[in-house]
Design a protein around this motif. Structure first.
Motif, mmCIF file in Angstrom:
data_model
loop_
_atom_site.group_PDB
_atom_site.id
_atom_site.type_symbol
_atom_site.label_atom_id
_atom_site.label_comp_id
_atom_site.label_asym_id
_atom_site.label_seq_id
_atom_site.Cartn_x
_atom_site.Cartn_y
_atom_site.Cartn_z
ATOM 1 N N TRP A 188 -15.319 -14.574 25.052
ATOM 2 C CA TRP A 188 -14.112 -14.164 24.344
ATOM 3 C C TRP A 188 -13.857 -15.048 23.121
ATOM 4 C CZ3 TRP A 188 -11.153 -10.302 23.400
ATOM 5 C CH2 TRP A 188 -11.024 -9.275 24.319
ATOM 6 N N GLU A 189 -14.076 -16.344 23.274
ATOM 7 C CA GLU A 189 -13.869 -17.242 22.132
ATOM 8 C C GLU A 189 -14.788 -16.864 20.967
ATOM 9 O OE1 GLU A 189 -13.710 -21.411 22.597
ATOM 10 O OE2 GLU A 189 -12.492 -21.373 24.420
ATOM 11 N N LEU A 190 -16.046 -16.588 21.279
ATOM 12 C CA LEU A 190 -17.006 -16.247 20.222
ATOM 13 C C LEU A 190 -16.649 -14.911 19.573
ATOM 14 C CD1 LEU A 190 -19.584 -17.166 18.776
ATOM 15 C CD2 LEU A 190 -20.897 -15.882 20.481
ATOM 16 N N ALA A 191 -16.296 -13.914 20.390
ATOM 17 C CA ALA A 191 -15.944 -12.599 19.849
ATOM 18 C C ALA A 191 -14.696 -12.685 18.972
ATOM 19 C CB ALA A 191 -15.715 -11.608 20.994
ATOM 20 N N PHE A 192 -13.724 -13.478 19.392
ATOM 21 C CA PHE A 192 -12.494 -13.597 18.623
ATOM 22 C C PHE A 192 -12.730 -14.378 17.336
ATOM 23 C CE2 PHE A 192 -8.149 -15.175 17.766
ATOM 24 C CZ PHE A 192 -7.497 -13.946 17.725
ATOM 25 N N PHE A 193 -13.593 -15.377 17.406
ATOM 26 C CA PHE A 193 -13.961 -16.146 16.217
ATOM 27 C C PHE A 193 -14.595 -15.235 15.165
ATOM 28 C CE2 PHE A 193 -17.550 -18.397 14.110
ATOM 29 C CZ PHE A 193 -16.812 -19.234 13.289
ATOM 30 N N HIS A 194 -15.526 -14.389 15.607
ATOM 31 C CA HIS A 194 -16.179 -13.473 14.666
ATOM 32 C C HIS A 194 -15.191 -12.435 14.126
ATOM 33 C CE1 HIS A 194 -20.056 -15.207 15.041
ATOM 34 N NE2 HIS A 194 -20.258 -14.854 16.304
ATOM 35 N N LEU A 195 -14.267 -11.979 14.980
ATOM 36 C CA LEU A 195 -13.250 -11.033 14.524
ATOM 37 C C LEU A 195 -12.381 -11.672 13.441
ATOM 38 C CD1 LEU A 195 -11.557 -8.439 14.616
ATOM 39 C CD2 LEU A 195 -10.312 -9.432 16.559
ATOM 40 N N VAL A 245 -2.327 -9.766 17.944
ATOM 41 C CA VAL A 245 -2.954 -10.215 19.186
ATOM 42 C C VAL A 245 -1.972 -11.063 19.990
ATOM 43 C CG1 VAL A 245 -4.891 -11.449 20.209
ATOM 44 C CG2 VAL A 245 -5.202 -10.230 18.042
ATOM 45 N N ASP A 246 -1.757 -10.690 21.241
ATOM 46 C CA ASP A 246 -0.822 -11.400 22.124
ATOM 47 C C ASP A 246 -1.597 -12.266 23.114
ATOM 48 O OD1 ASP A 246 1.662 -12.112 23.049
ATOM 49 O OD2 ASP A 246 2.217 -10.113 23.735
ATOM 50 N N ASP A 247 -1.035 -13.440 23.450
ATOM 51 C CA ASP A 247 -1.575 -14.334 24.487
ATOM 52 C C ASP A 247 -2.949 -14.910 24.150
ATOM 53 O OD1 ASP A 247 0.602 -14.060 26.377
ATOM 54 O OD2 ASP A 247 -0.137 -12.051 26.813
ATOM 55 N N ILE A 248 -3.111 -15.451 22.955
ATOM 56 C CA ILE A 248 -4.429 -15.977 22.570
ATOM 57 C C ILE A 248 -4.841 -17.174 23.416
ATOM 58 C CG2 ILE A 248 -4.311 -15.133 20.199
ATOM 59 C CD1 ILE A 248 -3.701 -18.076 19.378
ATOM 60 N N GLU A 249 -3.873 -17.857 24.026
ATOM 61 C CA GLU A 249 -4.222 -19.029 24.834
ATOM 62 C C GLU A 249 -5.048 -18.657 26.056
ATOM 63 O OE1 GLU A 249 -0.487 -17.502 26.814
ATOM 64 O OE2 GLU A 249 -1.288 -17.623 24.777
ATOM 65 N N LEU A 250 -5.014 -17.385 26.463
ATOM 66 C CA LEU A 250 -5.705 -16.968 27.688
ATOM 67 C C LEU A 250 -7.217 -16.936 27.542
ATOM 68 C CD1 LEU A 250 -3.369 -14.101 28.957
ATOM 69 C CD2 LEU A 250 -3.397 -16.512 29.616
ATOM 70 N N ILE A 251 -7.725 -16.929 26.321
ATOM 71 C CA ILE A 251 -9.185 -16.875 26.160
ATOM 72 C C ILE A 251 -9.809 -18.264 26.093
ATOM 73 C CG2 ILE A 251 -9.049 -14.652 24.992
ATOM 74 C CD1 ILE A 251 -9.730 -16.094 22.362
ATOM 75 N N ALA A 252 -8.990 -19.318 26.105
ATOM 76 C CA ALA A 252 -9.530 -20.682 26.047
ATOM 77 C C ALA A 252 -10.439 -20.941 27.247
ATOM 78 C CB ALA A 252 -8.394 -21.701 26.022
ATOM 79 N N GLY A 253 -11.645 -21.414 26.980
ATOM 80 C CA GLY A 253 -12.606 -21.690 28.045
ATOM 81 C C GLY A 253 -13.495 -20.517 28.406
ATOM 82 N N ASN A 254 -13.215 -19.350 27.835
ATOM 83 C CA ASN A 254 -14.045 -18.166 28.065
ATOM 84 C C ASN A 254 -14.980 -18.024 26.859
ATOM 85 O OD1 ASN A 254 -15.009 -15.422 28.047
ATOM 86 N ND2 ASN A 254 -13.385 -14.860 29.472
ATOM 87 N N PHE A 297 -9.420 -24.799 22.924
ATOM 88 C CA PHE A 297 -10.588 -23.928 22.785
ATOM 89 C C PHE A 297 -11.865 -24.756 22.883
ATOM 90 C CE2 PHE A 297 -7.419 -21.477 20.202
ATOM 91 C CZ PHE A 297 -7.397 -20.341 20.996
ATOM 92 N N ASP A 298 -12.886 -24.214 23.527
ATOM 93 C CA ASP A 298 -14.173 -24.908 23.605
ATOM 94 C C ASP A 298 -14.936 -24.806 22.292
ATOM 95 O OD1 ASP A 298 -13.761 -25.697 26.214
ATOM 96 O OD2 ASP A 298 -14.801 -23.961 27.086
ATOM 97 N N LEU A 299 -14.686 -23.743 21.534
ATOM 98 C CA LEU A 299 -15.389 -23.514 20.271
ATOM 99 C C LEU A 299 -14.608 -24.193 19.136
ATOM 100 C CD1 LEU A 299 -17.825 -22.006 19.017
ATOM 101 C CD2 LEU A 299 -16.309 -20.036 18.681
#
Length: 238
Positions: free
Chosen positions: A119-126, A107-116, A150-152
């Motif tokens: 996306w944060e929840l989906a990536f957490f579950h993944l 996974v590239d550019d994980i910082e881009l999902i911060a605050g979304n 990250f908000d989560l």
């Protein structure tokens, strides 16, 4: 597990229209002394050695995407490559669905999902599904993981609980050597003076420098000329 005798499966592209760069390989990456360890760790990680989750981070231009794609090329496991910059407008649950079936997810550019939140929840579950399956996750960030924000909280703890390595940027001398190495791989001879001439007159990001090398390669083939300072000057001034 892949049946014995079968060739490694090609990287999955997630239907994002993204293709791995053919030249994004470990052999094509100039390894500075500072990056020797992380380069070695990545090559081991993508063939199934080490911890299950790994984060590499560094400033823009240090070659993170090259390294992530190099892992995708080098891996002997079926992999999924996810460049988040190209996936943010898609539904995160759809993008992440069933990725846990891949033994390696890059996974590239994980910082881009911060605050979304989605996306944060989906990536957490993944992350959790991959861990439950004993599968591997490589994450790349252009920000220090400790400062992503990250908000989560549970996602932040998962990322920070991974093995983390910083990828150092190259000095100008190392960039010149990287240009020479890449030129040689294309069958072109570039001496130190020509490499330094390009560095003084072009953007310093390796992506931009390699783009100039593409121009020089094409012009050299068309005009049947070697890489001299005069030739490079003419091409750059067009």
């Amino acid at each position: 597990m892949r049946p014995k005798g079968n060739k490694p499966q090609p990287p999955q592209q997630l239907s994002l229209g993204i293709q791995l760069q053919d030249d994004a390989t470990f052999a094509n990456y100039w390894v500075s002394p500072e990056n020797h360890l992380v380069n070695q760790v990545l090559q081991q990680f993508c063939i199934g050695q080490g911890d299950l989750s790994l984060v590499i981070w560094g400033r823009s231009g240090c070659g993170l995407t090259h390294l992530v794609q190099a892992c995708s090329h080098h891996s002997q496991l079926p992999i999924a490559y996810l460049p988040l910059r190209d996936a943010l407008d898609l539904k995160p649950a759809d993008v992440c669905a069933n990725l846990e079936s891949s033994p390696l997810v890059c996974v590239d550019d994980i910082e881009l999902i911060a605050g979304n939140a989605q996306w944060e929840l989906a990536f957490f579950h993944l992350y959790n599904r991959l861990r439950d399956n004993g599968h591997r996750l490589l994450m790349a960030s252009h920000a220090n993981p400790a400062t992503i924000g990250f908000d989560l909280p549970d996602l932040a703890s998962r990322v920070l609980g991974s093995v983390i390595y910083r990828v150092a940027g190259l000095s100008d001398e190392e960039k010149a050597k990287a240009l020479q190495m890449r030129a040689k791989a294309r069958g072109m001879q570039m001496n130190k003076d020509v490499a330094n001439y390009i560095l003084k007159r072009a953007p310093r990001r390796m992506k931009d420098l390699f783009g100039i090398l593409d121009q020089l390669d094409s012009a050299s083939l068309q005009m049947q000329k070697k890489l001299s300072i005069r030739f490079v000057k003419d091409v750059l001034e067009r």
